[in-house]
Structure formats: C-alpha cells, structure tokens
Enzyme design. Structure first.
Site, PDB file in Angstrom:
ATOM      1  N   ARG A 246       0.845  -1.203   0.000  1.00  0.00           N
ATOM      2  CA  ARG A 246       0.000   0.000   0.000  1.00  0.00           C
ATOM      3  C   ARG A 246       0.877   1.248   0.000  1.00  0.00           C
ATOM      4  O   ARG A 246       0.607   2.221  -0.677  1.00  0.00           O
ATOM      5  CB  ARG A 246      -0.956   0.009   1.196  1.00  0.00           C
TER       6      ARG A 246
ATOM      7  N   TYR B  76     -17.194  15.073 -16.585  1.00  0.00           N
ATOM      8  CA  TYR B  76     -17.586  13.657 -16.576  1.00  0.00           C
ATOM      9  C   TYR B  76     -18.655  13.430 -15.496  1.00  0.00           C
ATOM     10  O   TYR B  76     -18.569  13.983 -14.396  1.00  0.00           O
ATOM     11  CB  TYR B  76     -16.332  12.826 -16.282  1.00  0.00           C
TER      12      TYR B  76
ATOM     13  N   ASP C 131      -8.106  17.572 -15.254  1.00  0.00           N
ATOM     14  CA  ASP C 131      -8.338  16.181 -15.628  1.00  0.00           C
ATOM     15  C   ASP C 131      -7.963  16.052 -17.105  1.00  0.00           C
ATOM     16  O   ASP C 131      -8.651  16.584 -17.983  1.00  0.00           O
ATOM     17  CB  ASP C 131      -9.814  15.833 -15.385  1.00  0.00           C
TER      18      ASP C 131
ATOM     19  N   LYS D  10      -8.922   5.142 -19.647  1.00  0.00           N
ATOM     20  CA  LYS D  10      -9.223   5.592 -21.004  1.00  0.00           C
ATOM     21  C   LYS D  10      -7.994   5.383 -21.902  1.00  0.00           C
ATOM     22  O   LYS D  10      -7.558   4.268 -22.062  1.00  0.00           O
ATOM     23  CB  LYS D  10      -9.711   7.034 -20.965  1.00  0.00           C
TER      24      LYS D  10
HETATM   25  C1  PLP Z   1     -13.853   7.994 -16.918  1.00  0.00           C
HETATM   26  C2  PLP Z   1     -13.470   9.317 -16.424  1.00  0.00           C
HETATM   27  C3  PLP Z   1     -13.221   9.560 -15.078  1.00  0.00           C
HETATM   28  C4  PLP Z   1     -13.390   8.479 -14.029  1.00  0.00           C
HETATM   29  O1  PLP Z   1     -12.404   7.505 -14.157  1.00  0.00           O
HETATM   30  P1  PLP Z   1     -12.617   5.974 -13.688  1.00  0.00           P
HETATM   31  O2  PLP Z   1     -11.335   5.353 -14.048  1.00  0.00           O
HETATM   32  O3  PLP Z   1     -13.807   5.463 -14.413  1.00  0.00           O
HETATM   33  O4  PLP Z   1     -12.870   6.046 -12.206  1.00  0.00           O
HETATM   34  C5  PLP Z   1     -12.805  10.817 -14.696  1.00  0.00           C
HETATM   35  N1  PLP Z   1     -12.671  11.807 -15.590  1.00  0.00           N
HETATM   36  C6  PLP Z   1     -12.917  11.623 -16.901  1.00  0.00           C
HETATM   37  C7  PLP Z   1     -12.731  12.747 -17.853  1.00  0.00           C
HETATM   38  C8  PLP Z   1     -13.336  10.374 -17.356  1.00  0.00           C
HETATM   39  O5  PLP Z   1     -13.595  10.212 -18.651  1.00  0.00           O
END
Ligand code: PLP
Length: 406
Positions: free
Chosen positions: A45, A97, A169, A194
């Site tokens: 961890r 998102y 993000d 992604k």
């Molecule tokens: C999918 C997504 C998230 C969340 O990510 P997870 O891996 O599904 O928890 C956050 N921000 C954006 C822009 C996303 O497309």
C-alpha cells in the site's frame, strides 16, 4: 528522451535479472532487515516496485515531479478533493464527466466540501465564481461529450490570483496532446482507464504534480486511504502505455474521418469534434466524436443498429464503441447543469478505436440509414425528426461560430 520514446521505455525498476518488461511484484509485504522501516519497500500500500515504475514514467510524461497511481480515475479525483479542508469550496467546470459530478455534488458535501459550477471556457465567469475563495479549481482539458477545451494558462492565472490550486483532468487529451503542468496547473489527474491503458481492460487513475508540498499531501492520502493501483493492473497499464502514441494517431485519423462523414449525413443534426481556427475538424483532436440526431427515438435506433461498434460507456480503447451520455456516462449530471449546457438527450458519443477505418465508417453508414427508416417503432419517430438536416453544413461553420471548440 522524447515522449514517444519514454512511452516505450519505462524507467528501470531495479530488477536483478534486468527483465525487459517490468516485473509484476505481486506481493503485499517485503522482508526487512530487523525492525527498521528504512528499506525502499516495506508494504505494497505504501510502495511497490511495479507501481513506482509506472508512477515515475507518468511523472516524466506529464513533466511533473511525482505521480501517484490509484485504483480508478475517481479514486485519483477523490485524493485531490482531500486537499480541500472541511468548509472549503471547489470551483468546477459545468461540463464534467458524470462520475465527477456525482463525487462533487453528492459525496464531497458530506465531508463539508461544496462546489460552485461555472463555464471554465469563460475566464471572467471563473473569476466571479472565485468570490468564495475556493481552494481548488477543477476542469477537464477537453470535455466530453461536448469537446470544449478551456484555456489552462488563463485558468492557472485566475486560480493563483485567488489562492487556489488548478487541477486539470487530462484523461481526454493525454500527455501527448496537452501537458497542463507546463501551462501552470498544479495537479493533473487521469482516468488511465481511457487512453493511457487503451485496451478497455483496466480501471486506473493517476495524480501528477510538480510541487513537492502537494506531492507530500497526495502521497499521504494515497498511503493513508489506500486506494492504490494493484500490481497486475499496474502491469497492464505499463503495457498499454507503450503503444499510446501509435494507437492515438490511428484513432484520431479515423475519428476525423468519422466526423467528416457525420457532418454530411442527413440523419445527423450537429457534430461535436475539436476544430481548427478556420472551422475544419482538428488533427490531434482525440478519438471521441459526438453528434445529435434531433430525435431520441432515431438515436436509439442508430445505437440498436450498430454491428461493429458496441454500445458501451468509456472511451479511448482500441475497440470502437458508442453510448448515449444522457442515459449512460453522464446520467449523474444534475438537471440544472444539463439545461444550462443544452445537454441533448439524443446526443450520441462515439469512441473510435483502431479497427480498419473503412469498417467503422461502413458500420456508421448502415446504422444511420437504419435509424432513419424507423422500422422498429416508426410511430414515435415521425414528428420529432423534423429537424433532420440542420447539421449538414456543420463542417463549414465560420470561425466566429460560438460552437467552434478548439
Ligand atoms: C472515466 C473518467 C473519469 C473516471 O475515471 P474511472 O477510471 O472510471 O474512475 C474521470 N474523468 C474523466 C474525464 C473520465 O472520462
């Protein structure tokens, strides 16, 4: 090393056999010399060689000092929100998102953290929203499904003038297309689920910063709350990253061809894809293409008629997919925000993969044609489809069009 090389060559992880691929240290604990905790690793961890390799690679790719790998993108965003004290405020873009909305609107308030939504593409509006002295401004480098790109350097200036951190993000652009830290952002977050993973087989999240004090805080949250990325998931991400540059190039090439196809189809009302100054679809604009049909029933028939593309949430994978954000990926977006954003319920979001572009285009053509015939439920479809054709000249929009995004 240039970025494409860095993708292929992860940093050495100290493996004694000099394995070419980073080994999976599938262990919870490490033997120590006596009762000292001075060893490089003691407990997974707190630190694991496989994860440390990925973290060093991502820090380098984003131009940061430290990176931290989490079990999901939302776990990474949660760690960033932990920097905001109880009673503190967040200013966030209103085109986020859906899961991020849910986190900000439903979970963060339970910890006494409130969010004010604004249009991050309007710096004056962001500055006004900063009246409440937020600790954090949170935006996406390229939003989806609407594909809007805020001015990160401008946002960093506004954030710092108000004593706030800017967190970007960067899931939808990747460090190959945008490095927010170089434009003044304090923190970068990724849903590595992604593009970074890229194969739709791992859920992961990343936080990167170049400020040692912020790294200290995020590291403390990562170890203290424990939402770390597991060794095997880390390995999948390290493997996926190696092909990011070639995947993305192919996906973007096909996505642009898809946007061009959609723009001249009568079944399509409006196309969302990043554009250049003169209104053409932008090279390097990512693999997500969205469009409206003007009619939810038509959209549903389109989704049902797809053969190659699967109907699935997420984006950035090597496999093409389609989804209905209003009911799927963005179901958590609050009603008020949807109205303000003009979030169309018939909006389709496509994520273009690396299949042969001709096969993708064939599938879209046949599904669009099927959507128009309304064979399955013709009655409901007729009145609402009166707006067909409104988007035919989308590709030729002038550069003064407010809908032009990039
Ligand atoms: C999918 C997504 C998230 C969340 O990510 P997870 O891996 O599904 O928890 C956050 N921000 C954006 C822009 C996303 O497309």
């Amino acid at each position: 090393m240039r970025l494409h090389t860095r993708l292929v060559h992860a940093p050495a992880c100290g493996d004694p056999f000099r394995a070419a691929a980073t080994p999976v240290y599938q262990t919870a604990t490490f033997a120590l010399d006596g009762d000292t905790l001075a060893a490089p690793y003691d407990y997974s961890r707190s630190g694991n060689p496989t994860r440390a390799t990925l973290e060093a690679q991502l820090a380098a790719l984003e131009g940061g000092e430290r990176a931290f790998a989490f079990a999901s993108g939302l776990a990474a965003l949660t760690a960033v929100l932990r920097l905001v004290p109880t009673g503190g405020e967040v200013v966030a873009d209103d085109d986020l998102y859906g899961g991020t909305y849910r986190l900000l609107s439903h979970l963060a308030p339970r910890q006494g953290v409130r969010t004010r939504y604004t249009d991050a593409c309007d710096l004056a509006a962001v500055a006004r929203a900063c009246a409440g002295r937020p600790r954090l401004i949170l935006v996406e480098s390229l939003t989806n499904p609407h594909l809007r790109a805020p001015d990160i350097a401008g946002l960093a200036r506004v954030a710092h003038a108000h004593g706030a951190w800017l967190c970007v993000d960067n899931s939808a652009r990747t460090p190959l297309r945008c490095r927010p830290l170089e434009h003044g952002a304090d923190l970068v977050v990724h849903s590595a689920t992604k593009y970074l993973g890229g194969h739709g087989d791992v859920t992961a999240g990343i936080v990167v910063t170049r400020e040692p004090a912020l790294a200290e805080l995020i590291g403390g949250v990562q170890n203290g709350e424990g939402a770390v990325l597991a060794p095997f998931e880390t390995f999948l991400l390290l493997r996926g990253l190696q092909t990011l540059a070639v995947r993305l190039r192919q996906q973007e090439r096909s996505a642009r061809a898809v946007a061009s196809l959609l723009a001249c189809r009568p079944e399509v009302e409006r196309v969302f894809y990043p554009r250049t100054e003169d209104g053409a679809f932008a090279p390097g604009g990512g693999a997500v293409v969205s469009f409206t049909t003007g009619c939810l029933a038509r959209t549903r028939r389109f989704l049902a008629a797809l053969r190659l593309l699967s109907c699935a949430v997420s984006f950035g994978s090597v496999r093409s997919s389609a989804c209905l954000p209003g009911a799927m990926s963005h179901a958590s977006v609050p009603e008020g925000v949807r109205r303000r954003r003009g979030f169309a319920e018939d909006l389709v979001r496509l994520s273009i993969g690396i299949e042969d572009a001709a096969d993708i285009l064939d599938d879209l053509r046949q599904a669009l044609a099927a959507s128009a015939t309304g064979s399955s439920s013709g009655v409901e479809a007729q009145p609402a489809c009166a707006r067909i054709g409104a988007g035919r000249h989308d590709a030729a929009r002038s550069s003064h069009d407010p809908e032009r995004r990039v």
